[in-house]
Design a protein around this motif. Structure first.
Motif, PDB file in Angstrom:
ATOM      1  N   THR A  57       0.816  -1.211   0.000  1.00  0.00           N
ATOM      2  CA  THR A  57       0.000   0.000   0.000  1.00  0.00           C
ATOM      3  C   THR A  57       0.848   1.259   0.000  1.00  0.00           C
ATOM      4  O   THR A  57       0.485   2.256  -0.623  1.00  0.00           O
ATOM      5  CB  THR A  57      -0.938   0.000   1.219  1.00  0.00           C
ATOM      6  OG1 THR A  57      -1.649  -1.234   1.252  1.00  0.00           O
ATOM      7  CG2 THR A  57      -1.931   1.135   1.157  1.00  0.00           C
ATOM      8  N   ALA A  58       1.973   1.213   0.689  1.00  0.00           N
ATOM      9  CA  ALA A  58       2.818   2.408   0.807  1.00  0.00           C
ATOM     10  C   ALA A  58       3.338   2.873  -0.546  1.00  0.00           C
ATOM     11  O   ALA A  58       3.647   4.054  -0.726  1.00  0.00           O
ATOM     12  CB  ALA A  58       3.986   2.134   1.752  1.00  0.00           C
ATOM     13  N   ARG A  59       3.414   1.968  -1.516  1.00  0.00           N
ATOM     14  CA  ARG A  59       3.955   2.324  -2.837  1.00  0.00           C
ATOM     15  C   ARG A  59       2.894   2.716  -3.854  1.00  0.00           C
ATOM     16  O   ARG A  59       3.237   3.103  -4.969  1.00  0.00           O
ATOM     17  CB  ARG A  59       4.759   1.146  -3.383  1.00  0.00           C
ATOM     18  CG  ARG A  59       6.017   0.888  -2.592  1.00  0.00           C
ATOM     19  CD  ARG A  59       6.758  -0.269  -3.144  1.00  0.00           C
ATOM     20  NE  ARG A  59       6.014  -1.487  -2.791  1.00  0.00           N
ATOM     21  CZ  ARG A  59       6.323  -2.684  -3.205  1.00  0.00           C
ATOM     22  NH1 ARG A  59       7.323  -2.865  -3.998  1.00  0.00           N
ATOM     23  NH2 ARG A  59       5.627  -3.724  -2.830  1.00  0.00           N
ATOM     24  N   GLN A  60       1.625   2.616  -3.520  1.00  0.00           N
ATOM     25  CA  GLN A  60       0.576   2.819  -4.520  1.00  0.00           C
ATOM     26  C   GLN A  60       0.576   4.228  -5.117  1.00  0.00           C
ATOM     27  O   GLN A  60       0.741   4.380  -6.319  1.00  0.00           O
ATOM     28  CB  GLN A  60      -0.798   2.501  -3.923  1.00  0.00           C
ATOM     29  CG  GLN A  60      -1.014   1.048  -3.619  1.00  0.00           C
ATOM     30  CD  GLN A  60      -0.920   0.183  -4.844  1.00  0.00           C
ATOM     31  OE1 GLN A  60      -1.515   0.460  -5.874  1.00  0.00           O
ATOM     32  NE2 GLN A  60      -0.133  -0.871  -4.760  1.00  0.00           N
ATOM     33  N   ILE A  61       0.363   5.230  -4.330  1.00  0.00           N
ATOM     34  CA  ILE A  61       0.289   6.610  -4.830  1.00  0.00           C
ATOM     35  C   ILE A  61       1.672   7.130  -5.244  1.00  0.00           C
ATOM     36  O   ILE A  61       1.806   7.710  -6.324  1.00  0.00           O
ATOM     37  CB  ILE A  61      -0.386   7.534  -3.794  1.00  0.00           C
ATOM     38  CG1 ILE A  61      -1.795   7.038  -3.453  1.00  0.00           C
ATOM     39  CG2 ILE A  61      -0.414   8.970  -4.285  1.00  0.00           C
ATOM     40  CD1 ILE A  61      -2.799   7.098  -4.563  1.00  0.00           C
ATOM     41  N   PRO A  62       2.733   6.932  -4.437  1.00  0.00           N
ATOM     42  CA  PRO A  62       4.051   7.414  -4.871  1.00  0.00           C
ATOM     43  C   PRO A  62       4.526   6.778  -6.185  1.00  0.00           C
ATOM     44  O   PRO A  62       5.169   7.440  -6.994  1.00  0.00           O
ATOM     45  CB  PRO A  62       4.974   7.041  -3.709  1.00  0.00           C
ATOM     46  CG  PRO A  62       4.090   7.013  -2.530  1.00  0.00           C
ATOM     47  CD  PRO A  62       2.780   6.491  -3.041  1.00  0.00           C
ATOM     48  N   ALA A  63       4.213   5.518  -6.420  1.00  0.00           N
ATOM     49  CA  ALA A  63       4.614   4.869  -7.678  1.00  0.00           C
ATOM     50  C   ALA A  63       3.898   5.504  -8.864  1.00  0.00           C
ATOM     51  O   ALA A  63       4.500   5.709  -9.927  1.00  0.00           O
ATOM     52  CB  ALA A  63       4.319   3.372  -7.616  1.00  0.00           C
ATOM     53  N   GLN A  85     -12.397   8.321  -6.003  1.00  0.00           N
ATOM     54  CA  GLN A  85     -12.499   7.006  -6.633  1.00  0.00           C
ATOM     55  C   GLN A  85     -11.133   6.345  -6.755  1.00  0.00           C
ATOM     56  O   GLN A  85     -11.012   5.126  -6.583  1.00  0.00           O
ATOM     57  CB  GLN A  85     -13.151   7.131  -8.008  1.00  0.00           C
ATOM     58  CG  GLN A  85     -14.618   7.470  -7.961  1.00  0.00           C
ATOM     59  CD  GLN A  85     -15.178   7.790  -9.345  1.00  0.00           C
ATOM     60  OE1 GLN A  85     -14.450   8.214 -10.241  1.00  0.00           O
ATOM     61  NE2 GLN A  85     -16.479   7.596  -9.495  1.00  0.00           N
ATOM     62  N   LEU A  86     -10.110   7.137  -7.040  1.00  0.00           N
ATOM     63  CA  LEU A  86      -8.761   6.597  -7.130  1.00  0.00           C
ATOM     64  C   LEU A  86      -8.316   6.049  -5.774  1.00  0.00           C
ATOM     65  O   LEU A  86      -7.768   4.941  -5.696  1.00  0.00           O
ATOM     66  CB  LEU A  86      -7.777   7.671  -7.612  1.00  0.00           C
ATOM     67  CG  LEU A  86      -6.329   7.215  -7.722  1.00  0.00           C
ATOM     68  CD1 LEU A  86      -6.160   6.257  -8.889  1.00  0.00           C
ATOM     69  CD2 LEU A  86      -5.417   8.401  -7.868  1.00  0.00           C
ATOM     70  N   ILE A  87      -8.567   6.800  -4.706  1.00  0.00           N
ATOM     71  CA  ILE A  87      -8.193   6.342  -3.360  1.00  0.00           C
ATOM     72  C   ILE A  87      -8.924   5.050  -3.018  1.00  0.00           C
ATOM     73  O   ILE A  87      -8.313   4.080  -2.546  1.00  0.00           O
ATOM     74  CB  ILE A  87      -8.502   7.431  -2.305  1.00  0.00           C
ATOM     75  CG1 ILE A  87      -7.580   8.621  -2.474  1.00  0.00           C
ATOM     76  CG2 ILE A  87      -8.441   6.884  -0.884  1.00  0.00           C
ATOM     77  CD1 ILE A  87      -6.142   8.357  -2.124  1.00  0.00           C
ATOM     78  N   PHE A  88     -10.235   5.002  -3.269  1.00  0.00           N
ATOM     79  CA  PHE A  88     -10.994   3.788  -2.949  1.00  0.00           C
ATOM     80  C   PHE A  88     -10.577   2.621  -3.831  1.00  0.00           C
ATOM     81  O   PHE A  88     -10.557   1.473  -3.377  1.00  0.00           O
ATOM     82  CB  PHE A  88     -12.503   4.040  -3.050  1.00  0.00           C
ATOM     83  CG  PHE A  88     -13.057   4.752  -1.855  1.00  0.00           C
ATOM     84  CD1 PHE A  88     -13.072   4.158  -0.618  1.00  0.00           C
ATOM     85  CD2 PHE A  88     -13.557   6.036  -1.968  1.00  0.00           C
ATOM     86  CE1 PHE A  88     -13.567   4.816   0.500  1.00  0.00           C
ATOM     87  CE2 PHE A  88     -14.053   6.709  -0.866  1.00  0.00           C
ATOM     88  CZ  PHE A  88     -14.060   6.096   0.370  1.00  0.00           C
ATOM     89  N   GLY A  89     -10.232   2.879  -5.080  1.00  0.00           N
ATOM     90  CA  GLY A  89      -9.751   1.821  -5.962  1.00  0.00           C
ATOM     91  C   GLY A  89      -8.432   1.240  -5.483  1.00  0.00           C
ATOM     92  O   GLY A  89      -8.239   0.017  -5.470  1.00  0.00           O
ATOM     93  N   LYS A  90      -7.509   2.106  -5.101  1.00  0.00           N
ATOM     94  CA  LYS A  90      -6.223   1.641  -4.572  1.00  0.00           C
ATOM     95  C   LYS A  90      -6.436   0.855  -3.282  1.00  0.00           C
ATOM     96  O   LYS A  90      -5.824  -0.190  -3.066  1.00  0.00           O
ATOM     97  CB  LYS A  90      -5.290   2.830  -4.291  1.00  0.00           C
ATOM     98  CG  LYS A  90      -4.858   3.576  -5.520  1.00  0.00           C
ATOM     99  CD  LYS A  90      -3.906   2.762  -6.326  1.00  0.00           C
ATOM    100  CE  LYS A  90      -3.369   3.570  -7.495  1.00  0.00           C
ATOM    101  NZ  LYS A  90      -2.511   2.761  -8.346  1.00  0.00           N
ATOM    102  N   PHE A  91      -7.326   1.369  -2.425  1.00  0.00           N
ATOM    103  CA  PHE A  91      -7.623   0.680  -1.167  1.00  0.00           C
ATOM    104  C   PHE A  91      -8.208  -0.705  -1.433  1.00  0.00           C
ATOM    105  O   PHE A  91      -7.747  -1.709  -0.876  1.00  0.00           O
ATOM    106  CB  PHE A  91      -8.583   1.516  -0.322  1.00  0.00           C
ATOM    107  CG  PHE A  91      -9.144   0.772   0.852  1.00  0.00           C
ATOM    108  CD1 PHE A  91      -8.372   0.543   1.978  1.00  0.00           C
ATOM    109  CD2 PHE A  91     -10.432   0.274   0.820  1.00  0.00           C
ATOM    110  CE1 PHE A  91      -8.873  -0.161   3.063  1.00  0.00           C
ATOM    111  CE2 PHE A  91     -10.954  -0.427   1.889  1.00  0.00           C
ATOM    112  CZ  PHE A  91     -10.170  -0.641   3.012  1.00  0.00           C
ATOM    113  N   LEU A  92      -9.227  -0.773  -2.286  1.00  0.00           N
ATOM    114  CA  LEU A  92      -9.869  -2.064  -2.555  1.00  0.00           C
ATOM    115  C   LEU A  92      -8.924  -3.053  -3.212  1.00  0.00           C
ATOM    116  O   LEU A  92      -8.949  -4.252  -2.909  1.00  0.00           O
ATOM    117  CB  LEU A  92     -11.119  -1.860  -3.413  1.00  0.00           C
ATOM    118  CG  LEU A  92     -12.327  -1.286  -2.684  1.00  0.00           C
ATOM    119  CD1 LEU A  92     -13.464  -1.005  -3.667  1.00  0.00           C
ATOM    120  CD2 LEU A  92     -12.799  -2.223  -1.588  1.00  0.00           C
TER     121      LEU A  92
END
Length: 194
Positions: A5-11, A30-37
């Protein structure tokens, strides 16, 4: 869960794919919830493998396989991992590097798991204002030790836990997930994409 999870947004930011992704009819929420799910479901698949192996190993020694106990443990473990994933996703928006976010989230999670359940006992022995401060921390942190400790109940042949307790614990953990995800959405809404 934390390192993924730590790499999702920074990547996405490093590969410069965040801006084209948001240019589509996709909101930041939607992007945050998509990454979370995505992270949460991936952890769920890993947990299924873990509990299958754990159950097979325990069944080979005990010659019994209490399926409902394993289901309860895996389900609560998965929901508790959702809290950790939501907290880490928030951290990936607050902290500069995935390594610092991972380290801080590992320390917070391990502190909650190792020390969190004893904070109320520590608070009793303190004088004011320390007592109020420790009690505030005790009631503010998500108590992850109950869901993560369910495996020990299976190993020690405890009876099935009441479904009302499982439901209340699930609601408790979902509330913390909602708090962390709402905070992540608010931070990401105000954050520059480039």
């Amino acid at each position: 869960a934390i390192t993924t999870t730590a790499r999702q947004i920074p990547a996405e930011r490093e590969q410069r794919t965040l801006l084209p992704l948001l240019a589509k009819p996709l909101t930041r929420t939607q992007l945050i919830f998509g990454k979370f799910l995505g992270c949460w479901l991936a952890c769920g698949l890993v947990l299924v493998c873990f509990y299958t192996f754990f159950g097979a190993l325990a069944a080979s020694r005990e010659h019994a396989w209490p399926l409902l106990n394993y289901f309860q443990a895996a389900f609560l473990h998965w929901v508790a991992l959702g809290v950790v994933i939501a907290m880490t996703l928030l951290g990936s928006l607050v902290f500069a590097a995935p390594s610092s976010n991972s380290t801080i989230c590992f320390v917070i999670t391990m502190t909650i798991l190792c020390i969190g359940r004893y904070l109320d006992q520590v608070a009793i022995s303190l004088q004011e204002p320390g007592r109020s401060l420790i009690y505030s921390i005790y009631f503010a942190i998500p108590h992850l030790e109950i869901p993560f400790g369910m495996r020990n109940l299976i190993i020690h042949n405890w009876p099935l836990i009441g479904w009302n307790f499982i439901g209340l614990d699930t609601l408790y953990l979902l509330a913390y997930m909602a708090i962390f995800l709402t905070a992540a959405c608010l931070v990401f809404r105000r954050k520059a994409v480039n």
